[in-house]
Design a protein around this motif. Structure first.
Motif, PDB file in Angstrom:
ATOM      1  N   THR A  81      -6.597  -1.550  -8.739  1.00  0.00           N
ATOM      2  CA  THR A  81      -5.730  -2.054  -7.675  1.00  0.00           C
ATOM      3  C   THR A  81      -5.643  -3.575  -7.720  1.00  0.00           C
ATOM      4  O   THR A  81      -4.553  -4.147  -7.601  1.00  0.00           O
ATOM      5  CB  THR A  81      -6.249  -1.590  -6.294  1.00  0.00           C
ATOM      6  OG1 THR A  81      -6.397  -0.174  -6.303  1.00  0.00           O
ATOM      7  CG2 THR A  81      -5.313  -2.012  -5.182  1.00  0.00           C
ATOM      8  N   ILE A  82      -6.778  -4.226  -7.896  1.00  0.00           N
ATOM      9  CA  ILE A  82      -6.796  -5.692  -7.979  1.00  0.00           C
ATOM     10  C   ILE A  82      -5.907  -6.171  -9.125  1.00  0.00           C
ATOM     11  O   ILE A  82      -5.143  -7.130  -8.976  1.00  0.00           O
ATOM     12  CB  ILE A  82      -8.245  -6.211  -8.141  1.00  0.00           C
ATOM     13  CG1 ILE A  82      -9.010  -6.046  -6.831  1.00  0.00           C
ATOM     14  CG2 ILE A  82      -8.257  -7.674  -8.589  1.00  0.00           C
ATOM     15  CD1 ILE A  82     -10.505  -6.297  -6.948  1.00  0.00           C
ATOM     16  N   GLY A  83      -5.980  -5.496 -10.261  1.00  0.00           N
ATOM     17  CA  GLY A  83      -5.135  -5.869 -11.386  1.00  0.00           C
ATOM     18  C   GLY A  83      -3.651  -5.778 -11.047  1.00  0.00           C
ATOM     19  O   GLY A  83      -2.870  -6.689 -11.359  1.00  0.00           O
ATOM     20  N   LEU A  84      -3.256  -4.700 -10.393  1.00  0.00           N
ATOM     21  CA  LEU A  84      -1.855  -4.526 -10.010  1.00  0.00           C
ATOM     22  C   LEU A  84      -1.432  -5.533  -8.936  1.00  0.00           C
ATOM     23  O   LEU A  84      -0.326  -6.082  -8.988  1.00  0.00           O
ATOM     24  CB  LEU A  84      -1.622  -3.101  -9.498  1.00  0.00           C
ATOM     25  CG  LEU A  84      -1.771  -1.994 -10.545  1.00  0.00           C
ATOM     26  CD1 LEU A  84      -1.728  -0.618  -9.868  1.00  0.00           C
ATOM     27  CD2 LEU A  84      -0.705  -2.104 -11.618  1.00  0.00           C
ATOM     28  N   VAL A  85      -2.303  -5.773  -7.978  1.00  0.00           N
ATOM     29  CA  VAL A  85      -1.998  -6.725  -6.908  1.00  0.00           C
ATOM     30  C   VAL A  85      -1.880  -8.140  -7.474  1.00  0.00           C
ATOM     31  O   VAL A  85      -0.937  -8.876  -7.151  1.00  0.00           O
ATOM     32  CB  VAL A  85      -3.074  -6.656  -5.799  1.00  0.00           C
ATOM     33  CG1 VAL A  85      -2.996  -7.863  -4.873  1.00  0.00           C
ATOM     34  CG2 VAL A  85      -2.942  -5.363  -5.014  1.00  0.00           C
ATOM     35  N   ASP A 154       0.447   4.209  -6.388  1.00  0.00           N
ATOM     36  CA  ASP A 154       1.082   4.774  -5.192  1.00  0.00           C
ATOM     37  C   ASP A 154       0.803   3.919  -3.958  1.00  0.00           C
ATOM     38  O   ASP A 154       1.679   3.741  -3.105  1.00  0.00           O
ATOM     39  CB  ASP A 154       0.603   6.201  -4.948  1.00  0.00           C
ATOM     40  CG  ASP A 154       1.147   7.191  -5.976  1.00  0.00           C
ATOM     41  OD1 ASP A 154       2.109   6.850  -6.698  1.00  0.00           O
ATOM     42  OD2 ASP A 154       0.585   8.304  -6.064  1.00  0.00           O
ATOM     43  N   ALA A 155      -0.400   3.397  -3.861  1.00  0.00           N
ATOM     44  CA  ALA A 155      -0.759   2.544  -2.722  1.00  0.00           C
ATOM     45  C   ALA A 155       0.083   1.277  -2.707  1.00  0.00           C
ATOM     46  O   ALA A 155       0.587   0.864  -1.656  1.00  0.00           O
ATOM     47  CB  ALA A 155      -2.240   2.195  -2.767  1.00  0.00           C
ATOM     48  N   LEU A 156       0.250   0.671  -3.862  1.00  0.00           N
ATOM     49  CA  LEU A 156       1.050  -0.549  -3.966  1.00  0.00           C
ATOM     50  C   LEU A 156       2.508  -0.254  -3.604  1.00  0.00           C
ATOM     51  O   LEU A 156       3.117  -0.995  -2.829  1.00  0.00           O
ATOM     52  CB  LEU A 156       0.946  -1.143  -5.372  1.00  0.00           C
ATOM     53  CG  LEU A 156       1.541  -2.525  -5.573  1.00  0.00           C
ATOM     54  CD1 LEU A 156       0.817  -3.557  -4.710  1.00  0.00           C
ATOM     55  CD2 LEU A 156       1.479  -2.935  -7.026  1.00  0.00           C
ATOM     56  N   ALA A 158       3.680   2.184  -1.736  1.00  0.00           N
ATOM     57  CA  ALA A 158       3.789   2.540  -0.315  1.00  0.00           C
ATOM     58  C   ALA A 158       3.663   1.321   0.587  1.00  0.00           C
ATOM     59  O   ALA A 158       4.369   1.208   1.595  1.00  0.00           O
ATOM     60  CB  ALA A 158       2.716   3.563   0.053  1.00  0.00           C
ATOM     61  N   ALA A 159       2.786   0.415   0.248  1.00  0.00           N
ATOM     62  CA  ALA A 159       2.532  -0.743   1.110  1.00  0.00           C
ATOM     63  C   ALA A 159       3.607  -1.814   0.989  1.00  0.00           C
ATOM     64  O   ALA A 159       3.814  -2.590   1.921  1.00  0.00           O
ATOM     65  CB  ALA A 159       1.170  -1.347   0.790  1.00  0.00           C
ATOM     66  N   LEU A 160       4.293  -1.866  -0.117  1.00  0.00           N
ATOM     67  CA  LEU A 160       5.261  -2.940  -0.326  1.00  0.00           C
ATOM     68  C   LEU A 160       6.704  -2.502  -0.147  1.00  0.00           C
ATOM     69  O   LEU A 160       7.622  -3.167  -0.592  1.00  0.00           O
ATOM     70  CB  LEU A 160       5.062  -3.554  -1.717  1.00  0.00           C
ATOM     71  CG  LEU A 160       3.708  -4.219  -1.927  1.00  0.00           C
ATOM     72  CD1 LEU A 160       3.641  -4.872  -3.291  1.00  0.00           C
ATOM     73  CD2 LEU A 160       3.403  -5.236  -0.847  1.00  0.00           C
ATOM     74  N   ILE A 161       6.905  -1.400   0.545  1.00  0.00           N
ATOM     75  CA  ILE A 161       8.270  -0.948   0.842  1.00  0.00           C
ATOM     76  C   ILE A 161       8.928  -1.984   1.742  1.00  0.00           C
ATOM     77  O   ILE A 161       8.373  -2.377   2.769  1.00  0.00           O
ATOM     78  CB  ILE A 161       8.265   0.425   1.536  1.00  0.00           C
ATOM     79  CG1 ILE A 161       7.787   1.496   0.564  1.00  0.00           C
ATOM     80  CG2 ILE A 161       9.641   0.757   2.090  1.00  0.00           C
ATOM     81  CD1 ILE A 161       7.622   2.860   1.212  1.00  0.00           C
ATOM     82  N   GLU A 162      10.101  -2.431   1.344  1.00  0.00           N
ATOM     83  CA  GLU A 162      10.865  -3.392   2.152  1.00  0.00           C
ATOM     84  C   GLU A 162      11.715  -2.606   3.154  1.00  0.00           C
ATOM     85  O   GLU A 162      12.509  -1.753   2.763  1.00  0.00           O
ATOM     86  CB  GLU A 162      11.786  -4.221   1.255  1.00  0.00           C
ATOM     87  CG  GLU A 162      11.054  -5.038   0.206  1.00  0.00           C
ATOM     88  CD  GLU A 162      10.820  -6.462   0.652  1.00  0.00           C
ATOM     89  OE1 GLU A 162      11.467  -6.900   1.619  1.00  0.00           O
ATOM     90  OE2 GLU A 162       9.989  -7.121   0.025  1.00  0.00           O
ATOM     91  N   THR A 163      11.535  -2.867   4.432  1.00  0.00           N
ATOM     92  CA  THR A 163      12.339  -2.189   5.441  1.00  0.00           C
ATOM     93  C   THR A 163      13.615  -2.991   5.692  1.00  0.00           C
ATOM     94  O   THR A 163      13.627  -4.209   5.538  1.00  0.00           O
ATOM     95  CB  THR A 163      11.564  -2.027   6.754  1.00  0.00           C
ATOM     96  OG1 THR A 163      11.159  -3.315   7.212  1.00  0.00           O
ATOM     97  CG2 THR A 163      10.363  -1.138   6.568  1.00  0.00           C
ATOM     98  N   GLN A 164      14.669  -2.290   6.068  1.00  0.00           N
ATOM     99  CA  GLN A 164      15.944  -2.947   6.370  1.00  0.00           C
ATOM    100  C   GLN A 164      16.333  -2.620   7.790  1.00  0.00           C
ATOM    101  O   GLN A 164      16.105  -1.504   8.257  1.00  0.00           O
ATOM    102  CB  GLN A 164      17.017  -2.488   5.390  1.00  0.00           C
ATOM    103  CG  GLN A 164      16.740  -2.921   3.961  1.00  0.00           C
ATOM    104  CD  GLN A 164      17.874  -2.522   3.026  1.00  0.00           C
ATOM    105  OE1 GLN A 164      18.864  -1.944   3.459  1.00  0.00           O
ATOM    106  NE2 GLN A 164      17.711  -2.849   1.775  1.00  0.00           N
ATOM    107  N   GLY A 165      16.914  -3.587   8.455  1.00  0.00           N
ATOM    108  CA  GLY A 165      17.355  -3.361   9.826  1.00  0.00           C
ATOM    109  C   GLY A 165      16.210  -3.435  10.811  1.00  0.00           C
ATOM    110  O   GLY A 165      15.107  -3.858  10.476  1.00  0.00           O
ATOM    111  N   GLU A 166      16.479  -3.021  12.015  1.00  0.00           N
ATOM    112  CA  GLU A 166      15.467  -3.038  13.070  1.00  0.00           C
ATOM    113  C   GLU A 166      15.369  -1.671  13.700  1.00  0.00           C
ATOM    114  O   GLU A 166      16.362  -0.944  13.806  1.00  0.00           O
ATOM    115  CB  GLU A 166      15.835  -4.064  14.143  1.00  0.00           C
ATOM    116  CG  GLU A 166      15.792  -5.490  13.624  1.00  0.00           C
ATOM    117  CD  GLU A 166      16.092  -6.481  14.732  1.00  0.00           C
ATOM    118  OE1 GLU A 166      15.799  -6.173  15.902  1.00  0.00           O
ATOM    119  OE2 GLU A 166      16.632  -7.553  14.428  1.00  0.00           O
ATOM    120  N   ALA A 167      14.190  -1.342  14.165  1.00  0.00           N
ATOM    121  CA  ALA A 167      13.991  -0.053  14.847  1.00  0.00           C
ATOM    122  C   ALA A 167      14.225  -0.209  16.321  1.00  0.00           C
ATOM    123  O   ALA A 167      14.117  -1.223  16.893  1.00  0.00           O
ATOM    124  CB  ALA A 167      12.572   0.445  14.595  1.00  0.00           C
TER     125      ALA A 167
END
Length: 167
Positions: A81-85, A154-156, A158-167
């Protein structure tokens, strides 16, 4: 960002400038000669920020500890994970201390304020805020691997999904 008008605009020795910065934010901190330690509440956890000044080399080593300890059985996946991050970072890097299993973010900054070895408020702010931002950005990645059972890739994702708009 701090307002320059509220603080002495002159440069100061790196540890002095960090102490001023921490105090201006009301962050708990403790200083010992060429080292300063602060505690900062983030959105995920509380971070310990530690800076060590090496005057002979004009280097300020800045460490941020996101309160993550890795057990022996999870080390291989955390190293991956550290390598990917770290591939995602421009400045600084994450590492895992082998003796203690403590995860941290580290950045070393050359501080060349001329003959006086000083650092500006802007530089101090950039150093501190970028370390906190990277810890905040990647904290969920490490948690997904450690506690969520996700693979590092998968963790990377999932965590770095860019959201668009507002909820």
């Amino acid at each position: 960002m701090l307002d320059q008008a509220d603080h002495d605009p002159d440069d100061a020795a790196p540890i002095d400038m960090l102490e001023t910065y921490y105090a201006a934010h009301g962050w708990e901190h403790e200083r010992h000669d060429d080292e300063i330690v602060a505690t900062v509440k983030g959105s995920w956890t509380t971070y310990e920020l530690r800076a060590l000044w090496r005057e002979d080399d004009s280097v300020l080593q800045f460490l941020a500890f996101p309160d993550i300890k890795v057990t022996d059985e999870r080390r291989a996946s955390v190293y991956e994970t550290i390598g990917l991050v770290n591939e995602q970072l421009w400045i600084g890097h994450f590492e895992l201390w082998s003796a203690s299993g403590i995860l941290l973010f580290r950045h070393a900054a050359m501080v060349d304020g001329g003959d006086d070895g000083t650092m500006s408020l802007t530089t101090a702010e950039l150093l501190v805020e970028s370390a906190i931002e990277e810890c905040e950005r990647f904290y969920p990645v490490f948690q997904f691997v450690l506690w969520g059972g996700k693979s590092p890739k998968d963790a990377l994702a999932a965590a770095l999904i860019e959201t668009q708009g507002e909820a």
